[in-house]
Design a protein around this motif. Structure first.
Motif, mmCIF file in Angstrom:
data_model
loop_
_atom_site.group_PDB
_atom_site.id
_atom_site.type_symbol
_atom_site.label_atom_id
_atom_site.label_comp_id
_atom_site.label_asym_id
_atom_site.label_seq_id
_atom_site.Cartn_x
_atom_site.Cartn_y
_atom_site.Cartn_z
ATOM 1 N N UNK A 27 47.291 -10.640 45.321
ATOM 2 C CA UNK A 27 46.213 -9.696 45.004
ATOM 3 C C UNK A 27 46.677 -8.692 43.955
ATOM 4 N N UNK A 28 47.905 -8.189 44.117
ATOM 5 C CA UNK A 28 48.440 -7.210 43.168
ATOM 6 C C UNK A 28 48.589 -7.820 41.778
ATOM 7 N N UNK A 29 49.073 -9.054 41.720
ATOM 8 C CA UNK A 29 49.228 -9.711 40.419
ATOM 9 C C UNK A 29 47.870 -9.974 39.779
ATOM 10 N N UNK A 30 46.886 -10.380 40.587
ATOM 11 C CA UNK A 30 45.540 -10.597 40.049
ATOM 12 C C UNK A 30 44.956 -9.298 39.511
ATOM 13 N N UNK A 31 45.191 -8.185 40.208
ATOM 14 C CA UNK A 31 44.716 -6.884 39.736
ATOM 15 C C UNK A 31 45.384 -6.513 38.418
ATOM 16 N N UNK A 32 46.661 -6.838 38.281
ATOM 17 C CA UNK A 32 47.395 -6.571 37.042
ATOM 18 C C UNK A 32 46.788 -7.342 35.875
ATOM 19 N N UNK A 33 46.529 -8.626 36.085
ATOM 20 C CA UNK A 33 45.946 -9.458 35.019
ATOM 21 C C UNK A 33 44.551 -8.975 34.665
ATOM 22 N N UNK A 34 43.747 -8.649 35.668
ATOM 23 C CA UNK A 34 42.390 -8.173 35.416
ATOM 24 C C UNK A 34 42.393 -6.842 34.660
ATOM 25 N N UNK A 35 43.336 -5.957 34.994
ATOM 26 C CA UNK A 35 43.429 -4.677 34.288
ATOM 27 C C UNK A 35 43.778 -4.897 32.822
ATOM 28 N N UNK A 36 44.691 -5.813 32.557
ATOM 29 C CA UNK A 36 45.075 -6.116 31.169
ATOM 30 C C UNK A 36 43.882 -6.683 30.397
ATOM 31 N N UNK A 37 43.168 -7.640 31.005
ATOM 32 C CA UNK A 37 42.012 -8.240 30.345
ATOM 33 C C UNK A 37 40.916 -7.203 30.119
ATOM 34 N N UNK A 38 40.664 -6.376 31.137
ATOM 35 C CA UNK A 38 39.621 -5.354 31.011
ATOM 36 C C UNK A 38 39.951 -4.383 29.886
ATOM 37 N N UNK A 39 41.203 -3.971 29.795
ATOM 38 C CA UNK A 39 41.586 -3.043 28.730
ATOM 39 C C UNK A 39 41.443 -3.703 27.364
ATOM 40 N N UNK A 40 41.818 -4.963 27.277
ATOM 41 C CA UNK A 40 41.681 -5.699 26.010
ATOM 42 C C UNK A 40 40.217 -5.739 25.572
ATOM 43 N N UNK A 41 39.318 -6.034 26.509
ATOM 44 C CA UNK A 41 37.895 -6.093 26.175
ATOM 45 C C UNK A 41 37.357 -4.717 25.790
ATOM 46 N N UNK A 42 37.827 -3.684 26.463
ATOM 47 C CA UNK A 42 37.384 -2.338 26.137
ATOM 48 C C UNK A 42 37.832 -1.928 24.734
ATOM 49 N N UNK A 43 39.029 -2.358 24.342
ATOM 50 C CA UNK A 43 39.566 -1.944 23.055
ATOM 51 C C UNK A 43 39.029 -2.767 21.892
ATOM 52 N N UNK A 44 38.746 -4.053 22.111
ATOM 53 C CA UNK A 44 38.446 -4.927 20.993
ATOM 54 C C UNK A 44 37.093 -5.609 21.086
ATOM 55 N N UNK A 45 36.344 -5.366 22.138
ATOM 56 C CA UNK A 45 35.016 -5.945 22.243
ATOM 57 C C UNK A 45 34.013 -5.219 21.364
ATOM 58 N N UNK A 46 32.812 -5.775 21.283
ATOM 59 C CA UNK A 46 31.765 -5.156 20.460
ATOM 60 C C UNK A 46 31.425 -3.753 20.943
ATOM 61 N N UNK A 47 31.572 -3.522 22.235
ATOM 62 C CA UNK A 47 31.221 -2.219 22.793
ATOM 63 C C UNK A 47 32.118 -1.107 22.260
#
Length: 246
Positions: free
Chosen positions: A10-30
């Motif tokens: 669960x902790x590792x999945x949260x780590x991966x999701x946090x990385x992906x979420x930050x990537x989308x926040x920084x480089x997505x259209x939004x």
């Protein structure tokens, strides 16, 4: 398996999701015009447009060289971090003996320890490739800068298109540099896994909030939001000494 628990997964999945979420926040259209990184892209375009009207472009070349030097530093640091991680992997017995004596730290299984160390090695390897590619892209930016049309042609469509190419190449280099730094930041959160899964999740969440504040916090945006007209020396001095909003 290998000494991992469901909580570790669960902790590792949260780590991966946090990385992906930050990537989308920084480089997505939004993120357009919302993050500090994307707002700086507009200043790269302005920089290259001003460069067209400079007969002597040594300053511009020096700026790119400074950016290259910073990127080279982080690339070298990534290699050192990879070497340190591999050294820890080789000395697993000695390091695990130290962890066994630490309070609040569960004795790690040998297999789990090695997998965790391989994981952080991969993170630093990812950072190295990003920094190395960013260094190369800054080199390409220098080549584009050297092929810029003369100042007499600054207002021609050809020169304007060339300035946009320079800005885009510098922006791409900056984007890969930011991705390398992102790996460094999340590697700090990853270190919490060596303590336990709870520390892993807490460190990941803390790092996520810190770097998110760096992009959306009011202090840096406050600097860019100043679009007033010309000011005299005293007004500029007073503004520079003003504390940003908290």
């Amino acid at each position: 398996m290998l000494g991992f628990t469901t909580l570790d997964g669960i902790a590792f999945a949260a780590f991966v999701l946090a990385w992906i979420a930050y990537h989308l926040l920084m480089e997505g259209d939004w993120s357009q015009r919302r993050t500090l990184n994307r707002r700086m892209d507009a200043f790269r375009v302005e920089w290259m447009q001003n460069m067209l009207r400079r007969d002597n472009r040594i300053v511009d070349a020096q700026i790119i060289a400074a950016l290259q030097n910073g990127t080279a530093f982080f690339a070298s640091t990534s290699l050192l971090a990879i070497g340190a991680a591999l050294a820890i992997l080789r000395s697993a017995e000695d390091v695990m003996a130290i962890f066994n004596d630490l309070p609040l730290v569960a004795p790690p299984a040998r297999g789990a320890w090695e997998v965790k160390t391989l994981g952080i090695t991969l993170i630093f390897a990812h950072a190295f490739f990003k920094f190395a590619w960013a260094y190369r892209l800054f080199n390409y930016t220098t080549i584009l800068l050297g092929s810029t049309p003369p100042v007499e042609e600054a207002d021609t469509p050809r020169a304007q298109r060339h300035a946009l190419k320079c800005a885009r190449m510098a922006t791409l280099a900056g984007r890969h540099f930011n991705r390398g730094q992102r790996a460094f930041f999340f590697a700090i959160g990853y270190l919490g896994w060596y303590v336990n899964a709870y520390a892993f999740m807490a460190a990941t969440f803390a790092i996520f909030l810190v770097i998110l504040n760096r992009q959306f916090g009011g202090d840096s945006h406050w600097v860019l939001d100043d679009e007033d007209g010309p000011m005299d020396f005293e007004e500029k001095k007073a503004l520079a000494e003003t504390e940003p909003p908290r």
